[in-house]
Motif scaffolding. Structure first.
Motif, PDB file in Angstrom:
ATOM      1  N   GLY A 138       0.827  -1.202   0.000  1.00 12.90           N
ATOM      2  CA  GLY A 138       0.000   0.000   0.000  1.00 12.90           C
ATOM      3  C   GLY A 138       0.860   1.250   0.000  1.00 12.90           C
ATOM      4  N   ASN A 139       0.359   2.305  -0.654  1.00 11.57           N
ATOM      5  CA  ASN A 139       1.173   3.518  -0.809  1.00 11.57           C
ATOM      6  C   ASN A 139       1.091   4.452   0.399  1.00 11.57           C
ATOM      7  OD1 ASN A 139      -1.410   4.515  -1.141  1.00 11.57           O
ATOM      8  ND2 ASN A 139      -0.992   5.596  -3.055  1.00 11.57           N
ATOM      9  N   ASP A 140       0.545   3.968   1.509  1.00 10.15           N
ATOM     10  CA  ASP A 140       0.505   4.742   2.749  1.00 10.15           C
ATOM     11  C   ASP A 140       0.879   3.812   3.895  1.00 10.15           C
ATOM     12  OD1 ASP A 140       0.045   6.699   4.671  1.00 10.15           O
ATOM     13  OD2 ASP A 140      -2.070   6.180   4.849  1.00 10.15           O
ATOM     14  N   ALA A 141       2.017   3.158   3.736  1.00  7.80           N
ATOM     15  CA  ALA A 141       2.470   2.182   4.734  1.00  7.80           C
ATOM     16  C   ALA A 141       3.535   2.799   5.635  1.00  7.80           C
ATOM     17  CB  ALA A 141       3.025   0.941   4.039  1.00  7.80           C
ATOM     18  N   TYR A 142       3.806   2.116   6.726  1.00  9.96           N
ATOM     19  CA  TYR A 142       4.870   2.529   7.634  1.00  9.96           C
ATOM     20  C   TYR A 142       6.185   2.656   6.870  1.00  9.96           C
ATOM     21  CZ  TYR A 142       8.498   1.808  11.191  1.00  9.96           C
ATOM     22  OH  TYR A 142       9.627   1.895  11.959  1.00  9.96           O
ATOM     23  N   GLY A 143       6.902   3.745   7.104  1.00 14.03           N
ATOM     24  CA  GLY A 143       8.139   3.990   6.370  1.00 14.03           C
ATOM     25  C   GLY A 143       9.171   2.903   6.559  1.00 14.03           C
ATOM     26  N   GLY A 144       9.217   2.291   7.747  1.00 12.74           N
ATOM     27  CA  GLY A 144      10.190   1.231   7.991  1.00 12.74           C
ATOM     28  C   GLY A 144       9.921  -0.008   7.166  1.00 12.74           C
ATOM     29  N   THR A 145       8.645  -0.302   6.911  1.00 11.98           N
ATOM     30  CA  THR A 145       8.301  -1.445   6.056  1.00 11.98           C
ATOM     31  C   THR A 145       8.756  -1.184   4.629  1.00 11.98           C
ATOM     32  OG1 THR A 145       6.371  -1.939   7.440  1.00 11.98           O
ATOM     33  CG2 THR A 145       6.410  -2.889   5.231  1.00 11.98           C
ATOM     34  N   GLU A 153      -1.752  -2.681   5.117  1.00 10.74           N
ATOM     35  CA  GLU A 153      -1.708  -2.050   6.438  1.00 10.74           C
ATOM     36  C   GLU A 153      -2.998  -1.270   6.602  1.00 10.74           C
ATOM     37  OE1 GLU A 153       0.839   1.603   7.900  1.00 10.74           O
ATOM     38  OE2 GLU A 153       2.129  -0.154   7.645  1.00 10.74           O
ATOM     39  N   THR A 154      -3.836  -1.700   7.551  1.00  9.97           N
ATOM     40  CA  THR A 154      -5.120  -1.031   7.718  1.00  9.97           C
ATOM     41  C   THR A 154      -5.577  -1.075   9.172  1.00  9.97           C
ATOM     42  OG1 THR A 154      -7.439  -0.949   6.962  1.00  9.97           O
ATOM     43  CG2 THR A 154      -6.436  -3.131   7.071  1.00  9.97           C
ATOM     44  N   PRO A 155      -5.894   0.084   9.763  1.00  7.47           N
ATOM     45  CA  PRO A 155      -5.717   1.441   9.237  1.00  7.47           C
ATOM     46  C   PRO A 155      -4.237   1.716   8.952  1.00  7.47           C
ATOM     47  CG  PRO A 155      -7.148   1.465  11.179  1.00  7.47           C
ATOM     48  CD  PRO A 155      -6.541   0.109  11.102  1.00  7.47           C
ATOM     49  N   SER A 156      -4.017   2.576   7.969  1.00 14.53           N
ATOM     50  CA  SER A 156      -2.648   2.812   7.525  1.00 14.53           C
ATOM     51  C   SER A 156      -1.986   3.912   8.339  1.00 14.53           C
ATOM     52  CB  SER A 156      -2.632   3.173   6.042  1.00 14.53           C
ATOM     53  OG  SER A 156      -3.210   4.449   5.837  1.00 14.53           O
ATOM     54  N   ASN A 157      -0.684   3.970   8.223  1.00 14.94           N
ATOM     55  CA  ASN A 157       0.157   4.877   9.010  1.00 14.94           C
ATOM     56  C   ASN A 157       0.813   5.905   8.104  1.00 14.94           C
ATOM     57  OD1 ASN A 157       1.939   6.000  10.841  1.00 14.94           O
ATOM     58  ND2 ASN A 157       3.160   4.160  11.138  1.00 14.94           N
ATOM     59  N   PRO A 158       0.472   7.192   8.218  1.00 22.75           N
ATOM     60  CA  PRO A 158      -0.324   7.826   9.268  1.00 22.75           C
ATOM     61  C   PRO A 158      -1.682   8.349   8.816  1.00 22.75           C
ATOM     62  CG  PRO A 158       1.117   9.453   8.325  1.00 22.75           C
ATOM     63  CD  PRO A 158       1.296   8.195   7.505  1.00 22.75           C
ATOM     64  N   LEU A 159      -2.100   8.074   7.581  1.00 19.59           N
ATOM     65  CA  LEU A 159      -3.296   8.726   7.050  1.00 19.59           C
ATOM     66  C   LEU A 159      -4.574   7.942   7.288  1.00 19.59           C
ATOM     67  CD1 LEU A 159      -1.869  10.244   3.751  1.00 19.59           C
ATOM     68  CD2 LEU A 159      -2.085  11.280   6.019  1.00 19.59           C
ATOM     69  N   MET A 160      -4.495   6.846   8.031  1.00 24.24           N
ATOM     70  CA  MET A 160      -5.663   6.096   8.489  1.00 24.24           C
ATOM     71  C   MET A 160      -6.559   5.633   7.334  1.00 24.24           C
ATOM     72  SD  MET A 160      -4.729   6.393  11.555  1.00 24.24           S
ATOM     73  CE  MET A 160      -3.381   7.462  12.063  1.00 24.24           C
ATOM     74  N   PRO A 204       7.307   8.377  -3.411  1.00 25.62           N
ATOM     75  CA  PRO A 204       5.844   8.465  -3.518  1.00 25.62           C
ATOM     76  C   PRO A 204       5.125   8.290  -2.184  1.00 25.62           C
ATOM     77  CG  PRO A 204       6.729   7.125  -5.302  1.00 25.62           C
ATOM     78  CD  PRO A 204       7.869   7.389  -4.365  1.00 25.62           C
ATOM     79  N   LEU A 205       5.816   7.767  -1.165  1.00 23.86           N
ATOM     80  CA  LEU A 205       5.191   7.573   0.137  1.00 23.86           C
ATOM     81  C   LEU A 205       5.434   8.732   1.090  1.00 23.86           C
ATOM     82  CD1 LEU A 205       5.272   4.584  -1.010  1.00 23.86           C
ATOM     83  CD2 LEU A 205       5.311   3.867   1.379  1.00 23.86           C
ATOM     84  N   ALA A 206       6.051   9.814   0.618  1.00 25.59           N
ATOM     85  CA  ALA A 206       6.354  10.952   1.483  1.00 25.59           C
ATOM     86  C   ALA A 206       5.076  11.512   2.110  1.00 25.59           C
ATOM     87  CB  ALA A 206       7.071  12.026   0.690  1.00 25.59           C
ATOM     88  N   ILE A 207       5.196  11.921   3.372  1.00 24.92           N
ATOM     89  CA  ILE A 207       4.061  12.467   4.107  1.00 24.92           C
ATOM     90  C   ILE A 207       4.095  13.989   4.044  1.00 24.92           C
ATOM     91  CG2 ILE A 207       2.932  12.577   6.366  1.00 24.92           C
ATOM     92  CD1 ILE A 207       2.897   9.813   4.972  1.00 24.92           C
ATOM     93  N   ALA A 208       2.944  14.582   3.808  1.00 20.87           N
ATOM     94  CA  ALA A 208       2.852  16.038   3.720  1.00 20.87           C
ATOM     95  C   ALA A 208       3.383  16.682   5.006  1.00 20.87           C
ATOM     96  CB  ALA A 208       1.405  16.455   3.483  1.00 20.87           C
ATOM     97  N   THR A 209       4.024  17.821   4.846  1.00 24.32           N
ATOM     98  CA  THR A 209       4.688  18.461   5.990  1.00 24.32           C
ATOM     99  C   THR A 209       3.730  19.170   6.938  1.00 24.32           C
ATOM    100  OG1 THR A 209       5.112  20.410   4.620  1.00 24.32           O
ATOM    101  CG2 THR A 209       6.865  18.738   4.758  1.00 24.32           C
ATOM    102  N   ASN A 210       2.445  19.189   6.612  1.00 26.88           N
ATOM    103  CA  ASN A 210       1.478  19.797   7.545  1.00 26.88           C
ATOM    104  C   ASN A 210       0.732  18.742   8.367  1.00 26.88           C
ATOM    105  OD1 ASN A 210      -0.149  18.819   5.425  1.00 26.88           O
ATOM    106  ND2 ASN A 210      -1.671  20.442   5.717  1.00 26.88           N
ATOM    107  N   ILE A 211       1.203  17.478   8.331  1.00 28.05           N
ATOM    108  CA  ILE A 211       0.537  16.383   9.026  1.00 28.05           C
ATOM    109  C   ILE A 211       1.170  16.152  10.401  1.00 28.05           C
ATOM    110  CG2 ILE A 211       0.047  13.901   8.993  1.00 28.05           C
ATOM    111  CD1 ILE A 211      -1.599  15.318   6.957  1.00 28.05           C
ATOM    112  N   VAL A 212       0.329  16.004  11.401  1.00 25.27           N
ATOM    113  CA  VAL A 212       0.739  15.617  12.750  1.00 25.27           C
ATOM    114  C   VAL A 212      -0.047  14.372  13.131  1.00 25.27           C
ATOM    115  CG1 VAL A 212       0.737  16.273  15.193  1.00 25.27           C
ATOM    116  CG2 VAL A 212       1.303  17.975  13.443  1.00 25.27           C
ATOM    117  N   ARG A 213       0.643  13.393  13.752  1.00 21.97           N
ATOM    118  CA  ARG A 213      -0.015  12.149  14.149  1.00 21.97           C
ATOM    119  C   ARG A 213      -0.183  12.093  15.659  1.00 21.97           C
ATOM    120  NH1 ARG A 213       2.996   6.445  13.529  1.00 21.97           N
ATOM    121  NH2 ARG A 213       3.700   7.071  15.601  1.00 21.97           N
ATOM    122  N   LEU A 214      -1.358  11.650  16.106  1.00 23.36           N
ATOM    123  CA  LEU A 214      -1.654  11.526  17.523  1.00 23.36           C
ATOM    124  C   LEU A 214      -1.922  10.066  17.884  1.00 23.36           C
ATOM    125  CD1 LEU A 214      -4.192  14.484  17.924  1.00 23.36           C
ATOM    126  CD2 LEU A 214      -1.741  14.534  18.356  1.00 23.36           C
TER     127      LEU A 214
END
Length: 384
Positions: A98-105, A146-153, A353-363
């Motif tokens: 998936g294109n929104d997976a944990y970066g370590g994977t 990965e579901t929910p995915s990290n970090p965009l759920m 392609p998996l880069a996370i937008a710089t305005n995103i914060v994860r809780l």
């Protein structure tokens, strides 16, 4: 009668000590085991890397929670993933992720196994046609969900994707770390292998690093191949780590209920706030995966992300301004954490392609008093 989830979490693999009657099984802090003559192993135990009663107890517990035929415990989540990849792939094979997976994977597959000749395709797993097309590539062996995915759920349809994987002759692997087996049962939905960072919700107290692999019934050869990797490569969980994980699992159902309730309260408080561009939480009706999550999961979990309207500067200030939410890597503990994925959990996929937008914060929403958590994020937003 089939035992319920909480009963299995508390009792599976956790029989009392028959010698003393101690209700909690002993922690076997030993590197080796005395033999009754050469080859005379007591209950099969020979050397700590190959087997340990405390680790076996955890593995029984994990298999019971996920409805698997067997489970294997590792020193970290990435060690668990590595064992799956080593056991199922060879040079020239292909993995769909998936294109929104944990970066370590992504890093493990693309950079470690990529150098070994394994090919990787990342795709939006919510797009059935795109997933089917990617799975049609030659020598596709694994579909990694990965579901929910990290970090965009993002919420992926496990049953539908498992069916596509099987049609392509591939195994369906599901990373169930964010949901935990208390909220989601991938094997029951058709997955072949489930992986976890047990560091997160299973351990639940931010005091242990670990990983797990659970194999579905009917896949004995796959299970044996992964077990061989556990033994031959040796990235096993220590007895004390296994004990701490088992102890955490016993309250998993209770904790996940509170994590979910608190995250829902925080998400609703953030939704529509002038400083927030978007809230990513499947418990919100506006989330594109809300209906699927409601069918596939028994709760929406404790993870959410927010996009700040003020861009990167606001996101950084917000992540550094909370009081109850602590700025730290990781997730899934009883305490609430806040992170900035672009520079923390997903730094390894910047400029990909998996880069996370710089305005995103994860809780990672913990189990503190919900009103305190809501007040904390609102006060932090007010300081922007």
């Amino acid at each position: 009668m089939t035992d319920g989830f909480a009963t299995r979490a508390i009792h599976a693999g956790q029989e009392f000590d028959p010698t003393t009657g101690a209700i909690i099984p002993p922690v076997y802090l030993t590197s080796t085991f005395v033999q009754d003559g050469i080859g005379g192993l007591r209950n099969g135990y020979e050397y700590g890397r190959g087997g340990n009663p405390t680790r076996d107890a955890l593995q029984t517990q994990l298999a019971a929670l996920e409805g698997g035929a067997r489970a294997l415990s590792f020193a970290s989540g990435l060690a668990a993933e590595d064992a799956v990849l080593r056991a199922t792939l060879k040079p020239g094979d292909h993995v769909v992720l998936g294109n929104d997976a944990y970066g370590g994977t992504h890093r493990l597959i693309s950079r470690v196994f990529g150098a070994w000749g394994v090919r990787l395709t990342t795709v939006d797993l919510g797009d059935t046609d795109a997933a089917r097309s990617a799975l049609g590539a030659p020598n596709t062996r694994l579909l990694w969900v990965e579901t929910p995915s990290n970090p965009l759920m993002k919420i992926s349809d496990i049953a539908a994707l498992a069916e596509l994987a099987h049609e392509a002759g591939a195994l369906a692997v599901v990373d169930n770390t964010f949901a935990s087996p208390a909220l989601q049962q991938p094997i029951a939905l058709g997955a072949d292998i489930v992986v976890h960072s047990t560091t997160k919700y299973l351990g639940g107290h931010s005091d242990v690093i670990g990983g797990a692999v659970v194999i579905a019934p009917g896949l004995d050869e796959v299970g044996e191949a992964i077990a061989f990797q556990q033994f031959a490569v040796g990235a096993v969980s220590s007895p004390l780590d296994a004990f701490l994980t088992s102890r955490g699992i016993k309250t998993l159902e209770l904790r996940m209920r509170q994590h979910s309730a608190n995250a829902q309260a925080v998400a609703e408080a953030l939704e529509g706030h002038a400083a927030v561009e978007r809230v990513f939480y499947p418990g919100l009706a506006m989330h594109p995966g809300h209906e699927l999550a409601a069918r596939q999961m028994s709760g929406f979990g404790g993870m959410l992300s927010v996009a700040l309207a003020g861009g990167e500067a606001s996101a950084r200030r917000f992540a550094e301004s909370t009081r109850v939410f602590q700025l730290a890597e990781s997730l899934g503990g009883v305490e609430s954490l806040i992170g900035y994925p672009s520079e923390m959990t997903h730094a390894s996929v910047k400029d990909t392609p998996l880069a996370i937008a710089t305005n995103i914060v994860r809780l990672s929403v913990g189990v503190e008093t919900a009103a305190d958590l809501v007040a904390d994020v609102l006060e932090a937003l007010a300081r922007l």
